[in-house]
Design an enzyme around this catalytic site. Structure first.
Site, PDB file in Angstrom:
ATOM      1  CD  GLU A   1      63.479   3.256  25.359  1.00  0.00           C
ATOM      2  OE1 GLU A   1      64.244   4.135  24.913  1.00  0.00           O
ATOM      3  OE2 GLU A   1      62.241   3.356  25.354  1.00  0.00           O
TER       4      GLU A   1
ATOM      5  CD  GLU B   1      59.772   4.541  29.250  1.00  0.00           C
ATOM      6  OE1 GLU B   1      60.729   4.061  29.880  1.00  0.00           O
ATOM      7  OE2 GLU B   1      59.901   5.403  28.371  1.00  0.00           O
TER       8      GLU B   1
END
Length: 436
Positions: free
Chosen positions: A184, A287
């Site tokens: 991220e 994810e």
């Protein structure tokens, strides 16, 4: 996942618009499946070793055994993440030589559980890792948490860190298949996080990370860029990979499903556009989970439908690797050192030793149990918004079609293949797998 009988095909020429249908055409073949799995984080492993031995064995079998979900993929965190009990790294502060590097922290819980999974999976074991943050002293904000950037002066030191990690894990018999550059990279989180623009990620990959991998004999490791939500995936891929030298080093493009923080639904079309732009890169779902854990909701069918909707659409848009987040969490939806408690397919009550299988587990299983690594996706389409479906052909020629009905209505449907159709019942809030 019980066999409810066989399907019978009969001639059906042109279907009418009133006929609910799933159309499958084996003449159209697309991406091959690398594998399906989930993450063994600190939280998953700590929870695992709080359980009785018989429950540990049950969980390994439930995911990786011959009667389990058929998981072949394991992701883990390099350095701590939110699903760790505390923040940690593998080196002492300001050790630019990395001489103090050791993975003793992981040897307590994480490595033993990964090795249990590896043993059960066998030859198809596919292992990759992601960093959430470099050590605080390498960063602009001098903190592993709350974003910050990797200081330019530490680009090479940080690249060397990945090599140390790979060598330590491989020394312990855990072969590393791949890695993502950064988890991220556009999220400033209350937990471990580090910000890279597309250009910064590309520069680090081209000038430091990949040359260092190659120099150390790790040219074969699959490096995935982005590793964040579908909302910016196209911009990131087209910007980072616009440089041919950088593009040469990237094998895949990773993504998550949390773009719903800013959108009502998932942005699946961005995957298809990215795949069209880079047909030589694989798409990897790295994810996803249901956030805001509530123990009273672990048997809600919507948890399963969240997974079904994402998996089936992701595969239909070109995804080749699909990795859930934590494989196991405790009765709090943790442990998590910043209070970001979430759901997992299996929830263990560490106080009673009881293990709970959520709908997530069973919905994933309708895909992962039957669609094997190297299976090839086949052209599939539905003429009802309530029916979501995908089809793969396994290497042995088996045709596997998964059909989900997430509406409140039962639907009588036809599985239509080249002028022949089988009548199916798709009850409200159901998922089914048809194997031919």
């Amino acid at each position: 996942m019980v066999d409810k009988g066989t399907v019978k095909f009969e001639k059906m020429d042109q279907p009418k618009e009133v006929d609910a249908c799933i159309f499958v055409d084996p003449d159209f073949k697309y991406q091959k499946l690398i594998g399906i799995g989930g993450a063994i984080t600190d939280a998953a492993a700590e929870t695992f070793y709080k359980l009785p031995k018989n429950k540990q064995k049950e969980i390994i079998e439930a995911y990786y055994g011959k009667n389990g979900l058929g998981y072949t993929v394991v992701r883990t965190n390099m350095n701590s993440c939110d699903f760790s009990s505390d923040s940690y790294t593998y080196v002492q502060d300001n050790d630019t030589s990395l001489k103090s590097f050791n993975v003793a922290h992981d040897e307590k819980y994480k490595i033993p559980m990964i090795k249990e999974a590896q043993k059960a999976i066998g030859n198809n074991f596919t292992f990759y890792f992601s960093p959430w943050s470099p050590p605080a002293w390498m960063k602009s904000n001098k903190n592993m948490l709350k974003g910050g950037r990797l200081e330019n002066v530490f680009y090479q030191t940080w690249a060397d860190y990945y090599i140390k990690f790979i060598k330590e894990y491989e020394k312990r018999g855990i072969n590393v298949w791949g890695l993502t550059v950064q988890n991220e990279p556009m999220a400033t989180q209350t937990w471990e996080s580090c910000i890279y623009t597309a250009e910064e990620e590309g520069a680090f990959l081209k000038n430091n990370l990949e040359p260092t991998l190659w120099k150390n004999g790790f040219k074969d490791k699959k490096v995935m860029i982005w590793d964040h939500n579908r909302d910016l995936i196209y911009q990131r891929a087209t910007t980072t990979l616009s440089d041919p030298e950088t593009s040469k080093y990237a094998s895949g493009i990773g993504y998550h499903w949390y773009e719903t923080w800013n959108n009502k639904t998932q942005l699946f079309d961005n995957l298809a556009e990215t795949q069209r732009a880079f047909p030589d890169k694989f798409l990897a779902f790295t994810e996803g989970c249901k956030e805001q854990f509530d123990m009273s909701k672990i048997y809600d069918v919507k948890l399963g439908e969240l997974y079904g909707r994402n998996m089936l659409n992701d595969f239909n848009k070109g995804t080749a690797l699909w990795t859930d987040w934590n494989v196991l969490l405790d009765e709090t939806g943790g442990p998590n050192h910043v209070g970001n408690f979430c759901f997992a397919p299996i929830i263990a009550d560490t106080k009673t030793g009881e293990v709970h299988y959520t709908y997530e587990y069973y919905y994933v299983g309708h895909v992962s149990k039957f669609i094997k690594p190297n299976a090839q996706r086949i052209g599939t389409s539905s003429n009802r918004v309530a029916l979501t479906s995908t089809t793969f052909m396994n290497e042995n020629g088996q045709l596997v079609t998964v059909i989900m009905n997430d509406s409140d209505n039962d639907i009588d449907a036809n599985l239509w293949i080249e002028g022949m159709a089988a009548k199916l019942s798709a009850p409200a809030h159901s998922i089914q797998t048809v194997i031919l």
